[in-house]
Scaffold this motif. Sequence first.
Motif, PDB file in Angstrom:
ATOM      1  N   PHE A  28     -33.914  64.234  83.994  1.00  0.00           N
ATOM      2  CA  PHE A  28     -33.099  63.415  84.899  1.00  0.00           C
ATOM      3  C   PHE A  28     -33.997  62.617  85.848  1.00  0.00           C
ATOM      4  O   PHE A  28     -33.845  61.410  86.006  1.00  0.00           O
ATOM      5  N   SER A  35     -25.945  60.763  83.781  1.00  0.00           N
ATOM      6  CA  SER A  35     -24.686  61.505  83.643  1.00  0.00           C
ATOM      7  C   SER A  35     -24.028  61.283  82.290  1.00  0.00           C
ATOM      8  O   SER A  35     -23.371  62.182  81.758  1.00  0.00           O
ATOM      9  N   PHE A  36     -24.181  60.084  81.737  1.00  0.00           N
ATOM     10  CA  PHE A  36     -23.483  59.779  80.488  1.00  0.00           C
ATOM     11  C   PHE A  36     -24.322  60.052  79.252  1.00  0.00           C
ATOM     12  O   PHE A  36     -23.778  60.285  78.173  1.00  0.00           O
ATOM     13  N   LEU A  38     -26.176  62.696  79.089  1.00  0.00           N
ATOM     14  CA  LEU A  38     -26.159  64.153  78.960  1.00  0.00           C
ATOM     15  C   LEU A  38     -25.101  64.650  77.968  1.00  0.00           C
ATOM     16  O   LEU A  38     -25.427  65.434  77.063  1.00  0.00           O
ATOM     17  N   PRO A  39     -23.821  64.233  78.096  1.00  0.00           N
ATOM     18  CA  PRO A  39     -22.848  64.672  77.082  1.00  0.00           C
ATOM     19  C   PRO A  39     -23.199  64.206  75.677  1.00  0.00           C
ATOM     20  O   PRO A  39     -22.908  64.906  74.697  1.00  0.00           O
ATOM     21  N   ASP A  40     -23.842  63.046  75.582  1.00  0.00           N
ATOM     22  CA  ASP A  40     -24.276  62.576  74.262  1.00  0.00           C
ATOM     23  C   ASP A  40     -25.352  63.508  73.698  1.00  0.00           C
ATOM     24  O   ASP A  40     -25.353  63.805  72.497  1.00  0.00           O
ATOM     25  N   ARG A  52     -21.506  75.203  68.534  1.00  0.00           N
ATOM     26  CA  ARG A  52     -20.547  74.705  69.522  1.00  0.00           C
ATOM     27  C   ARG A  52     -20.946  75.328  70.866  1.00  0.00           C
ATOM     28  O   ARG A  52     -20.860  76.548  71.038  1.00  0.00           O
ATOM     29  N   ASP A  55     -17.915  75.345  76.970  1.00  0.00           N
ATOM     30  CA  ASP A  55     -17.853  74.588  78.228  1.00  0.00           C
ATOM     31  C   ASP A  55     -18.515  75.353  79.375  1.00  0.00           C
ATOM     32  O   ASP A  55     -19.130  74.756  80.255  1.00  0.00           O
ATOM     33  N   LEU A  58     -22.061  74.575  79.932  1.00  0.00           N
ATOM     34  CA  LEU A  58     -22.416  73.172  80.170  1.00  0.00           C
ATOM     35  C   LEU A  58     -22.803  72.950  81.633  1.00  0.00           C
ATOM     36  O   LEU A  58     -22.135  72.252  82.385  1.00  0.00           O
ATOM     37  N   PRO A  60     -25.646  71.269  83.872  1.00  0.00           N
ATOM     38  CA  PRO A  60     -26.721  70.282  83.689  1.00  0.00           C
ATOM     39  C   PRO A  60     -28.123  70.875  83.819  1.00  0.00           C
ATOM     40  O   PRO A  60     -29.048  70.409  83.165  1.00  0.00           O
TER      41      PRO A  60
ATOM     42  N   ARG B 202     -23.284  64.709  87.372  1.00  0.00           N
ATOM     43  CA  ARG B 202     -23.653  65.191  86.036  1.00  0.00           C
ATOM     44  C   ARG B 202     -22.672  66.254  85.545  1.00  0.00           C
ATOM     45  O   ARG B 202     -22.249  66.243  84.393  1.00  0.00           O
ATOM     46  N   SER B 203     -22.335  67.166  86.431  1.00  0.00           N
ATOM     47  CA  SER B 203     -21.404  68.226  86.056  1.00  0.00           C
ATOM     48  C   SER B 203     -20.005  67.669  85.801  1.00  0.00           C
ATOM     49  O   SER B 203     -19.330  68.048  84.837  1.00  0.00           O
ATOM     50  N   ILE B 205     -19.076  64.613  84.860  1.00  0.00           N
ATOM     51  CA  ILE B 205     -18.999  63.843  83.617  1.00  0.00           C
ATOM     52  C   ILE B 205     -19.138  64.761  82.403  1.00  0.00           C
ATOM     53  O   ILE B 205     -18.432  64.602  81.396  1.00  0.00           O
ATOM     54  N   LEU B 206     -20.045  65.735  82.508  1.00  0.00           N
ATOM     55  CA  LEU B 206     -20.257  66.646  81.377  1.00  0.00           C
ATOM     56  C   LEU B 206     -18.987  67.434  81.061  1.00  0.00           C
ATOM     57  O   LEU B 206     -18.573  67.539  79.899  1.00  0.00           O
ATOM     58  N   GLN B 207     -18.355  67.962  82.103  1.00  0.00           N
ATOM     59  CA  GLN B 207     -17.129  68.739  81.881  1.00  0.00           C
ATOM     60  C   GLN B 207     -15.960  67.831  81.479  1.00  0.00           C
ATOM     61  O   GLN B 207     -15.179  68.175  80.581  1.00  0.00           O
ATOM     62  N   SER B 209     -16.025  64.996  79.952  1.00  0.00           N
ATOM     63  CA  SER B 209     -16.190  64.448  78.602  1.00  0.00           C
ATOM     64  C   SER B 209     -15.842  65.464  77.528  1.00  0.00           C
ATOM     65  O   SER B 209     -15.636  65.106  76.371  1.00  0.00           O
ATOM     66  N   ARG B 210     -15.776  66.743  77.915  1.00  0.00           N
ATOM     67  CA  ARG B 210     -15.355  67.780  76.962  1.00  0.00           C
ATOM     68  C   ARG B 210     -13.903  68.185  77.152  1.00  0.00           C
ATOM     69  O   ARG B 210     -13.156  68.392  76.198  1.00  0.00           O
ATOM     70  N   LYS B 211     -13.503  68.329  78.418  1.00  0.00           N
ATOM     71  CA  LYS B 211     -12.184  68.907  78.693  1.00  0.00           C
ATOM     72  C   LYS B 211     -11.042  67.915  78.442  1.00  0.00           C
ATOM     73  O   LYS B 211      -9.954  68.303  78.006  1.00  0.00           O
ATOM     74  N   SER B 214     -10.339  67.731  74.693  1.00  0.00           N
ATOM     75  CA  SER B 214      -9.741  68.993  74.242  1.00  0.00           C
ATOM     76  C   SER B 214      -8.258  69.058  74.608  1.00  0.00           C
ATOM     77  O   SER B 214      -7.424  69.499  73.807  1.00  0.00           O
ATOM     78  N   LEU B 242     -16.810  56.882  80.832  1.00  0.00           N
ATOM     79  CA  LEU B 242     -16.122  58.130  80.482  1.00  0.00           C
ATOM     80  C   LEU B 242     -14.955  57.844  79.543  1.00  0.00           C
ATOM     81  O   LEU B 242     -14.750  58.570  78.553  1.00  0.00           O
ATOM     82  N   ARG B 245     -16.249  57.426  76.103  1.00  0.00           N
ATOM     83  CA  ARG B 245     -16.681  58.678  75.462  1.00  0.00           C
ATOM     84  C   ARG B 245     -15.500  59.545  75.040  1.00  0.00           C
ATOM     85  O   ARG B 245     -15.543  60.218  74.012  1.00  0.00           O
TER      86      ARG B 245
END
Lengths: 77, 310
Positions: A28, A35-36, A38-40, A52, A55, A58, A60, B202-203, B205-207, B209-211, B214, B242, B245
Motif C-alpha cells: 500500500f 483500495s480497489f 486489493l479486492p482484485d 475461497r 470474508d 479479509l 487488509p 481499504r476494509s 471496499i474489500l468487504q 466488494s464481497r458482501k 453475495s 465499487l 466491481r
Amino acid sequence: MDKQATIQRLIEAVSKKKVSVAPDESLFDSGLLDSFALPDLVAALEQEYSIRIPDSDLNPRKFDTIERIEAYLDSLS
Amino acid sequence: MAFLREFGMWLPSRVVTNAEIGEKVGTDNDWIRNVSGIEERRFAAADETVAVMATRAAEDCLSRSDVSPDQIGMVIVASGSSERRFPGPATTAAQALGCKNAVALDLPLASAGALFGLSLASRLAEKFGHILVIGSEKMSSVVLTEPMERGVAVLFGDGAGACLVSADKGLARIVDSWLGSDGSYAEDLRLEFDRPLAMNGRSVILQASRKIPSAIQYVLDQAGVLAQTVQVYLMHQANQNLIDRVAQAIGVSSERFYSNIRRYGNTSSASMLIAATEWSREVGFATGEPVVFAAFGAGFNWGALLVEGE
C-alpha cells in the motif's frame, strides 16, 4: 514457480505496475495496491490457488506485503 | 405482500464542483474522478436540515401518488448525519408532511439505511398500510468538519430520496430481501459527534466488494432469477469503482447498474432512493421484469432487495 514469485506476478497483473518492492515492504505504502486493487488481488489469489478466502479473513493487513500474503496462504494449507 | 408505489427526491440547488472541494483539501478534478467517478455534488444551505430535505423528498413522492399524508401509517427516515442525538428527523418530517396518523421511526444507519427501511416496510405494510421510507443526508456538515481529510471530503454530497411502500398496489411488487450485519467492522467506518468521519477505506471496499455481490446473488438465487435478466440494479451510489466491481462479480455489464454518482457524489442513505427516483422517471419498471436494490454501509450493514415490475 515459488509462491512469492506467483504472488508478485498477480500483484503486477492487478496493479498494472512492475513490482519492485522487498517481500516485507508495504504494497500500500509503495503505491502498488490501493483500495480497489486489493479486492482484485484477493480474487486473483482465489483463482490462482483454487481457494475461497472467507470474508472474516479479509483484513487488509493480511495482504499488505508479499511475505504476509505468503504466510496467509500457507496458513490455509 | 408489499409494493413500491412511488418515488421522490430532493436535492439542494448549490452545486459544488471537484475544483471547489479539491481546493480545500489539496487535490484536483482528475484525482477525484479517478478514485470515485464523482464530478460534482450538492451541498445544502444552513436551513436545509436532514428533516427539511426528508420532507421535501417525501412531498415530491406523495405529489405523484394518489395517497394523501393522512393515509400514511408509518414514516421511516434513514440518516447517518442527523443534527442531534434525539429526537431524530422522522417525527419532524412526519409532522411537516401532515402525516398525523403515522408512527415515525428513525433508522440511524449510514448508506444502507434506505435499503433496511424498504425491507422493514415490506414486512410492516400489511399492518401499517402506506409507509413512507425516506433517506436523507446532510453529509456536507460531516465532511467540512476540520481537520478535513482528502479521501473523505471529496466523496460525499447532500440530498434526500423517498419511496412510498403500500400493501395493495404499486409500480413493483417486493419479492424478497436479505439483510446482513457484522459489528466486527464497527470501527472501520464511524462518525462520532463533533469528530471527523473515520474510514478505513481499504476494509470498507474489500468487504463491500464481497458482501454486496453475495447479497444480490442470494436474493436472485432464492427467486430463481438470473443476474443477466435483471432490468436494472439500483445500488447505493458509494463509488463508481465499487459499482463496476460489483457488476463484474455478478457477471453483468456496469451499464446494467444505474449510476448518478458523477452528479451527486455519495449521498449515503439517500443515494439509492435518489437513483431509483431518477431511473423510474427516465425508464421505469416493466411488467414482470426483476429489479434489484442493494446497499452497504457503516456497521457494517448491507443487503439486497428484489422487486418485480407490475
